[in-house]
Design a protein around this motif. Structure first.
Motif, PDB file in Angstrom:
ATOM      1  N   SER A 147       0.840  -0.873  -0.246  1.00  0.00           N
ATOM      2  CA  SER A 147       0.174  -0.332  -0.058  1.00  0.00           C
ATOM      3  C   SER A 147       0.980   1.186  -0.293  1.00  0.00           C
ATOM      4  O   SER A 147       0.515   2.582  -0.741  1.00  0.00           O
ATOM      5  N   ARG A 253     -11.263   4.205  -6.287  1.00  0.00           N
ATOM      6  CA  ARG A 253     -11.216   3.052  -5.177  1.00  0.00           C
ATOM      7  C   ARG A 253     -11.890   3.192  -4.207  1.00  0.00           C
ATOM      8  O   ARG A 253     -12.397   2.932  -3.433  1.00  0.00           O
ATOM      9  N   GLY A 254     -11.307   4.814  -3.561  1.00  0.00           N
ATOM     10  CA  GLY A 254     -12.146   5.564  -2.250  1.00  0.00           C
ATOM     11  C   GLY A 254     -13.808   5.723  -2.014  1.00  0.00           C
ATOM     12  O   GLY A 254     -14.232   5.505  -1.500  1.00  0.00           O
ATOM     13  N   ARG A 257     -14.851   2.238  -1.540  1.00  0.00           N
ATOM     14  CA  ARG A 257     -14.914   2.056  -0.487  1.00  0.00           C
ATOM     15  C   ARG A 257     -15.984   2.286   0.762  1.00  0.00           C
ATOM     16  O   ARG A 257     -16.088   1.639   1.596  1.00  0.00           O
ATOM     17  N   SER A 260     -19.101   0.868  -0.663  1.00  0.00           N
ATOM     18  CA  SER A 260     -19.500  -0.135   0.587  1.00  0.00           C
ATOM     19  C   SER A 260     -18.599  -0.661   1.917  1.00  0.00           C
ATOM     20  O   SER A 260     -18.642  -2.135   2.404  1.00  0.00           O
ATOM     21  N   ALA A 261     -18.747   0.467   2.493  1.00  0.00           N
ATOM     22  CA  ALA A 261     -18.625  -0.024   3.418  1.00  0.00           C
ATOM     23  C   ALA A 261     -19.358  -0.468   4.852  1.00  0.00           C
ATOM     24  O   ALA A 261     -19.492  -1.209   5.397  1.00  0.00           O
ATOM     25  N   ARG A 264     -19.216  -4.720   4.009  1.00  0.00           N
ATOM     26  CA  ARG A 264     -18.405  -5.166   5.294  1.00  0.00           C
ATOM     27  C   ARG A 264     -18.567  -4.988   6.924  1.00  0.00           C
ATOM     28  O   ARG A 264     -18.426  -6.232   7.444  1.00  0.00           O
ATOM     29  N   GLN A 317     -17.577 -11.268   1.829  1.00  0.00           N
ATOM     30  CA  GLN A 317     -16.018 -10.189   0.937  1.00  0.00           C
ATOM     31  C   GLN A 317     -15.546 -10.267   0.293  1.00  0.00           C
ATOM     32  O   GLN A 317     -15.597  -8.899  -0.641  1.00  0.00           O
ATOM     33  N   ASN A 321     -15.723  -6.327  -2.195  1.00  0.00           N
ATOM     34  CA  ASN A 321     -14.638  -6.752  -2.144  1.00  0.00           C
ATOM     35  C   ASN A 321     -14.278  -6.540  -3.613  1.00  0.00           C
ATOM     36  O   ASN A 321     -13.895  -7.328  -4.630  1.00  0.00           O
TER      37      ASN A 321
END
Length: 324
Positions: A147, A253-254, A257, A260-261, A264, A317, A321
């Protein structure tokens, strides 16, 4: 008393094996360092040896031969070696496996010693969890290192483009990266430059970089450089556009994420509910829970529930993801 004696014996064996392994590894390292400092190959009583000190760092195979043999048999040595290298550690495969075995045996002995008699069959579960701790540690370091590399990579591409516009060659621009950037990007590009500087073709050096850092951005970079080398074109402009595309991928991507939080968190909650219910039932109605430990059919049901729970968490997941 028998359980206490068994636990003490197992713990003593584990500590003795760990001490012997560390002593053997330290002795081998000391001999190798002494030989290099003396500037002569190691021999017996002053006699010349046919072997010479290698300039290329190789894995020490003098320890853990049995473990390495098993890993080679099941084709796991290369995967573990690559994982350790990508994590930026200076361990060898034998050391990692020995740590896993030592933690497994130690946790099994402690769990067998302190668990009640009807739950001693479950001592293997904390032992397995403890045995995987070194591998999980290496995987966490690998993920953190990759990362950090991805964060530095777009800026490094722009730096190479500016350096080439200033008149430097591409290989010289790679050599300048390790002086201007921090680890892990500096170390990886320094290794690529040194491999090319010592005679390795640039194509091969870049392909080895893509194997050490298996990210999509690095594959784009290597493909762009190799394609430009064969067909021609303005490499500085290509690298600028590639850096722009990588930054846009980071933004996308941010956003994904953030969206999709909720999924998760739902997966974590659904996976935690059965564990919480089992712990609550163990406190309020232990006779109901002991069925899954004492009875054979209960053992099968418990194992099936654990497997299905893991499969369900993996599916959740996989859904949330999204690769960008």
């Amino acid at each position: 008393m028998n359980y206490l004696f068994l636990g003490i014996v197992v713990w003593a064996l584990v500590m003795g094996a760990w001490w012997f392994i560390n002593r053997s590894m330290n002795s081998a390292d000391a001999d190798r360092i002494k030989s290099r400092l003396m500037g002569a190959p190691r021999g017996k009583r002053g006699k010349k040896s046919a072997s010479t000190v290698s300039l290329i760092s190789e894995e020490d195979l003098s320890t853990g031969k049995f473990v390495l043999g098993l890993l080679r048999k099941y084709r796991l040595q290369d995967q573990l070696s690559k994982l350790i290298e990508q994590a930026g550690l200076r361990w060898n495969v034998a050391r990692l496996v020995h740590m896993c075995l030592a933690l497994f045996l130690g946790a099994f002995a402690l769990a067998w010693l302190f668990l009640p008699g009807q739950y001693q069959a479950l001592a293997v579960l904390p032992a397995l969890a403890a045995g995987f701790l070194p591998i999980l540690h290496v995987m966490r370091l690998r993920s953190k290192r990759m990362s950090k590399f991805e964060e530095q990579f777009p800026e490094s591409l722009e730096f190479v483009a500016r350096s080439m516009r200033a008149g430097h060659a591409f290989s010289v621009s790679l050599e300048m990266l390790h002086r201007e950037f921090q680890e892990p990007l500096a170390g990886e590009f320094r290794r690529t430059f040194e491999e090319h500087n010592l005679g390795l073709p640039l194509d091969t050096a870049l392909q080895k970089l893509s194997k050490r850092v298996p990210t999509l951005d690095v594959h784009f970079f290597v493909s762009a450089v190799l394609l430009q080398k064969r067909t021609g074109g303005n490499l500085a402009e290509i690298l600028d556009k590639l850096a722009y595309v990588i930054r846009e991928r980071f933004k996308l991507r941010g956003k994904i994420r953030a969206i999709s939080a909720h999924g998760r968190m739902t997966g974590i909650a659904l996976s935690s509910i059965p564990i919480g219910v089992a712990a609550l039932m163990l406190v309020t109605n232990p006779d109901y829970v002991t069925f899954f430990v004492t009875e054979e059919i209960g053992n099968y049901l418990a194992m099936g529930a654990v497997v299905l729970q893991i499969v369900g968490y993996g599916i959740i997941q996989k859904i949330v993801n999204i690769e960008v």
